[in-house]
Design a protein around this motif. Structure first.
Motif, mmCIF file in Angstrom:
data_model
loop_
_atom_site.group_PDB
_atom_site.id
_atom_site.type_symbol
_atom_site.label_atom_id
_atom_site.label_comp_id
_atom_site.label_asym_id
_atom_site.label_seq_id
_atom_site.Cartn_x
_atom_site.Cartn_y
_atom_site.Cartn_z
ATOM 1 N N GLU A 199 -37.954 -18.603 25.114
ATOM 2 C CA GLU A 199 -37.477 -18.860 25.732
ATOM 3 C C GLU A 199 -36.919 -19.761 26.436
ATOM 4 O O GLU A 199 -37.725 -21.336 26.526
ATOM 5 N N ALA A 200 -35.657 -20.666 25.987
ATOM 6 C CA ALA A 200 -35.634 -22.088 26.512
ATOM 7 C C ALA A 200 -34.915 -22.081 28.287
ATOM 8 O O ALA A 200 -35.190 -20.971 28.755
ATOM 9 N N GLY B 62 -33.050 -16.676 26.830
ATOM 10 C CA GLY B 62 -33.318 -16.730 25.638
ATOM 11 C C GLY B 62 -32.642 -16.855 24.824
ATOM 12 O O GLY B 62 -32.041 -16.754 24.368
ATOM 13 N N ILE B 63 -33.429 -17.591 23.210
ATOM 14 C CA ILE B 63 -32.872 -17.221 22.637
ATOM 15 C C ILE B 63 -33.031 -17.118 21.160
ATOM 16 O O ILE B 63 -32.766 -16.982 20.220
ATOM 17 N N VAL C 167 -33.405 -21.255 14.134
ATOM 18 C CA VAL C 167 -33.210 -23.214 14.007
ATOM 19 C C VAL C 167 -35.008 -23.306 13.710
ATOM 20 O O VAL C 167 -36.091 -22.483 14.163
ATOM 21 N N VAL C 168 -35.015 -24.710 13.910
ATOM 22 C CA VAL C 168 -36.729 -24.765 13.506
ATOM 23 C C VAL C 168 -36.809 -25.949 15.056
ATOM 24 O O VAL C 168 -35.923 -26.535 14.990
ATOM 25 N N LEU C 169 -37.988 -25.426 15.465
ATOM 26 C CA LEU C 169 -38.325 -26.517 17.063
ATOM 27 C C LEU C 169 -39.541 -27.378 16.501
ATOM 28 O O LEU C 169 -40.720 -26.215 16.395
ATOM 29 N N PRO C 170 -39.401 -28.062 16.778
ATOM 30 C CA PRO C 170 -40.984 -28.746 16.674
ATOM 31 C C PRO C 170 -42.227 -27.907 18.036
ATOM 32 O O PRO C 170 -41.132 -28.221 18.559
ATOM 33 N N VAL C 171 -43.562 -28.282 17.222
ATOM 34 C CA VAL C 171 -44.605 -27.448 18.898
ATOM 35 C C VAL C 171 -44.331 -28.335 19.952
ATOM 36 O O VAL C 171 -44.590 -27.885 20.926
ATOM 37 N N GLN D 190 -29.142 -28.090 23.919
ATOM 38 C CA GLN D 190 -29.509 -28.647 23.685
ATOM 39 C C GLN D 190 -30.400 -28.074 21.796
ATOM 40 O O GLN D 190 -30.197 -28.425 20.626
ATOM 41 N N ILE D 191 -31.035 -26.881 21.957
ATOM 42 C CA ILE D 191 -31.401 -26.373 20.828
ATOM 43 C C ILE D 191 -29.877 -25.494 19.542
ATOM 44 O O ILE D 191 -30.053 -26.150 18.317
ATOM 45 N N LYS D 192 -28.889 -25.349 20.563
ATOM 46 C CA LYS D 192 -27.737 -24.944 19.377
ATOM 47 C C LYS D 192 -27.283 -25.993 18.834
ATOM 48 O O LYS D 192 -27.486 -26.396 17.692
#
Length: 140
Positions: A46-47, A51-52, A80-84, A105-107
């Motif tokens: 969840e952003a 939800g993403i 997509v890869v998100l840093p922890v 931002q994630i996109k």
């Protein structure tokens, strides 16, 4: 100015990982069964504005300090890869990972490419998220 520096590749609170401790989180395990984030596979992500996708089953293809998220049809099936460090909290009861960035931002983050130089991709991803925190610090 934000109240704390953003460190993209460090869990804010390793206790979110469940029974694994911070020491095992710090290891660079290559076996998927030893990875601290393995228990998060399948969790909804969840952003701040919705939800993403879900933590992908191919999560072991990225470093242990990142989460691979399958966005499904939201952004054309892109992973997509998100840093922890973007993880605000984990709710194991709901099986959800909450991140403190918006969908946009994630996109707009660097696209994951399994063929790319991992060090270059890591640098670009870290730079992108560090800049996003400088411009828009997380809500505390």
């Amino acid at each position: 100015m934000q109240p704390f520096p953003f460190v993209p590749f460090v869990w804010r609170d390793p206790s979110w990982l469940g029974e694994r401790d911070a020491e095992s989180e710090a290891t660079d395990a290559t076996d998927a069964g030893e990875r601290p984030d393995t228990g998060l596979i399948g969790y909804e992500v969840e952003a701040t504005d919705g939800g993403i996708g879900k933590v992908d089953e191919d999560n072991a293809l990225v470093p242990t300090d990142c989460l691979m998220v399958d966005t499904g049809p939201w952004i054309f099936g892109r992973k997509v890869v998100l840093p922890v460090g973007t993880v605000q909290r984990v709710d194991h009861d709901e099986r959800k990972v909450y991140v403190d960035r918006t969908k946009e931002q994630i996109k707009n983050a660097p696209e994951y490419d399994p063929e790319a130089d991992p060090d270059d991709y890591r640098r670009r991803t870290g730079d992108y998220y560090t800049e996003s925190y400088r411009l828009l610090p997380p809500m505390l």
